[in-house]
Design an enzyme around this catalytic site. Structure first.
Site, mmCIF file in Angstrom:
data_model
loop_
_atom_site.group_PDB
_atom_site.id
_atom_site.type_symbol
_atom_site.label_atom_id
_atom_site.label_comp_id
_atom_site.label_asym_id
_atom_site.label_seq_id
_atom_site.Cartn_x
_atom_site.Cartn_y
_atom_site.Cartn_z
ATOM 1 N N GLU A 179 7.355 9.163 -7.508
ATOM 2 C CA GLU A 179 8.548 8.600 -8.131
ATOM 3 C C GLU A 179 8.460 8.684 -9.653
ATOM 4 O O GLU A 179 9.419 9.074 -10.334
ATOM 5 C CB GLU A 179 8.734 7.149 -7.698
ATOM 6 C CG GLU A 179 9.945 6.486 -8.323
ATOM 7 C CD GLU A 179 10.152 5.053 -7.862
ATOM 8 O OE1 GLU A 179 11.056 4.383 -8.404
ATOM 9 O OE2 GLU A 179 9.414 4.597 -6.970
ATOM 10 N N PRO B 74 3.228 7.553 -7.555
ATOM 11 C CA PRO B 74 3.030 8.725 -8.414
ATOM 12 C C PRO B 74 4.164 9.734 -8.341
ATOM 13 O O PRO B 74 4.604 10.268 -9.371
ATOM 14 C CB PRO B 74 1.705 9.312 -7.891
ATOM 15 C CG PRO B 74 0.957 8.123 -7.389
ATOM 16 C CD PRO B 74 2.025 7.258 -6.767
ATOM 17 N N TYR C 167 0.835 -1.199 0.000
ATOM 18 C CA TYR C 167 0.000 0.000 0.000
ATOM 19 C C TYR C 167 0.876 1.258 0.000
ATOM 20 O O TYR C 167 0.599 2.216 -0.727
ATOM 21 C CB TYR C 167 -0.914 -0.003 1.218
ATOM 22 C CG TYR C 167 -1.603 1.319 1.469
ATOM 23 C CD1 TYR C 167 -2.685 1.713 0.680
ATOM 24 C CD2 TYR C 167 -1.159 2.175 2.474
ATOM 25 C CE1 TYR C 167 -3.310 2.946 0.889
ATOM 26 C CE2 TYR C 167 -1.782 3.402 2.693
ATOM 27 C CZ TYR C 167 -2.851 3.776 1.903
ATOM 28 O OH TYR C 167 -3.456 4.983 2.108
#
Length: 378
Positions: free
Chosen positions: A241, A239, A232
């Site tokens: 990265e 996003p 999780y």
């Protein structure tokens, strides 16, 4: 000297001057040695370029606007400085720790990461698997106040320099993608060893290594977040990265195209500049159009990210588009350099080699297309 951040324009100018003065002269030596010297991180820290979004109480600058990260990346690309290690340290792992670590862990780690006294890495990929966390074989078994970690990781950026490594481990045999936890493994912990630096075809100044854990004893206090929620956490952080990698892609494509335009205007064949031939003119016009579209796409993505609206699927789309474009631009522009482009130390050759990794790390283009197609109900 600490760089002031009173405006974006001033910040950009200060970054450019700092890199030209402190980093660029040393960079060829780092590429030759295959390793960024430790002094590099200290200089970045003293300039206030590490941990921009981290709050001042932990040594950061408290600036959440992602445009600061974009500016630094763009200036690094323009200066020709190795980028992956900085992205991994700054945009990926430090942001992980700032959002997931507890108060004690933040006090223990973040000040030294922001100052550059310690270098950080993230380790998920293994010899037998990468993008699918269900394939993770590195196991951590809890024994009282410690975990015993066994397994290995590979292709780890900053793997040689890192003092602190966020490692994805399996802590429970749950359903696919479950049972993964994040442990911070520190330099010199018993049972932790590194392989020799891996020799890559590009990004020679960025150290990459294999990591090995043989009954590595890790305190439970080094568990990041909650046990078994690692997957999780990865999805939540992905996003940012992928936006970081997309920023590198767009800035690189712009730089490659500009340097190529300068070259084709000066280089002649048959008594005219090679850029004036119709085929070359039309190809460069197409690349210019696509790169400009990518810049608009990136600016929109950064704006959405700052608003908290940038999704995992958004990140997959922009990384797919921009990194494939970067590779296309690098390849076409190398061709225009002729024999010069095929020399390893030429600008065109280096750009081509460095661009090739962009469609691989942070999620391959094939994996990204799987994510996008599933979002379409396919």
């Amino acid at each position: 000297m600490r760089i002031e951040i009173d405006s974006f324009d001033h910040y950009r100018k200060s970054c450019r001057e700092f890199l030209a003065r402190e980093i660029v002269p040393e960079h060829p030596k780092w590429e030759e040695n295959g390793l960024v010297e430790r002094s590099f991180w200290g200089k970045l820290g003293q300039a206030g370029l590490l941990g921009m979004a981290v709050s001042p109480e932990f040594g950061g600058r408290g600036k959440n606007d992602y445009r600061f990260a974009v500016i630094l990346t763009e200036e690094l690309i323009k200066a020709g400085v190795t980028v992956p290690g900085i992205v991994a340290h700054n945009d990926v792992v430090t942001s992980y720790l700032f959002s997931l670590a507890n108060g004690e862990q933040k006090n223990r780690w973040l000040p030294e990461l922001c100052s550059g006294k310690r270098v950080v890495a993230i380790a998920m990929t293994e010899p037998g698997g990468g993008s699918n966390t269900a394939d993770i074989k590195t196991v951590a078994k809890r024994q009282g106040d410690y975990y015993r970690v066994n397994g290995s990781k590979t292709y780890i950026t900053n793997g040689i320099n890192a003092d602190l490594i966020v490692v994805a481990v399996k802590t429970d045999e749950g359903k696919q993608g479950q049972g993964i936890s994040l442990l911070a493994i520190e330099r010199d912990m018993p049972g932790f060893t590194r392989g020799a630096p891996l020799k890559k075809i590009g990004w020679h100044g960025s150290d990459t290594a294999e990591l090995f854990f043989d009954d590595c004893k890790v305190p439970v206090t080094n568990l990041i977040g909650r046990e078994n929620l690692g997957n999780y956490y990865f999805m939540s952080a992905m996003p940012r990265e992928r936006l970081s990698i997309s920023t590198v892609a767009v800035a690189s494509a712009e730089q490659i195209l500009q340097s190529t335009l300068d070259y084709v205007k000066a280089r002649t064949a048959f008594n005219q500049s090679i850029g004036s031939f119709q085929y070359n003119r039309f190809m460069l016009a197409q690349l210019d159009t696509e790169v400009n579209i990518a810049r608009i796409y990136l600016d929109n993505a950064v704006d959405r990210f700052n608003q908290g609206l940038f999704t995992l699927v958004d990140a997959a789309r922009i990384k797919l588009w921009t990194t494939e474009l970067q590779m296309k631009v690098a390849d076409r522009c190398l061709q225009l350099h002729g024999g010069l482009g095929y020399l390893r130390d030429s600008i065109a050759g280096k750009n081509w080699l460095n661009s090739r990794a962009q469609t691989i790390y942070g999620g391959t283009s094939e994996v990204l297309q799987e994510i996008i197609s599933k979002s379409m109900g396919l």
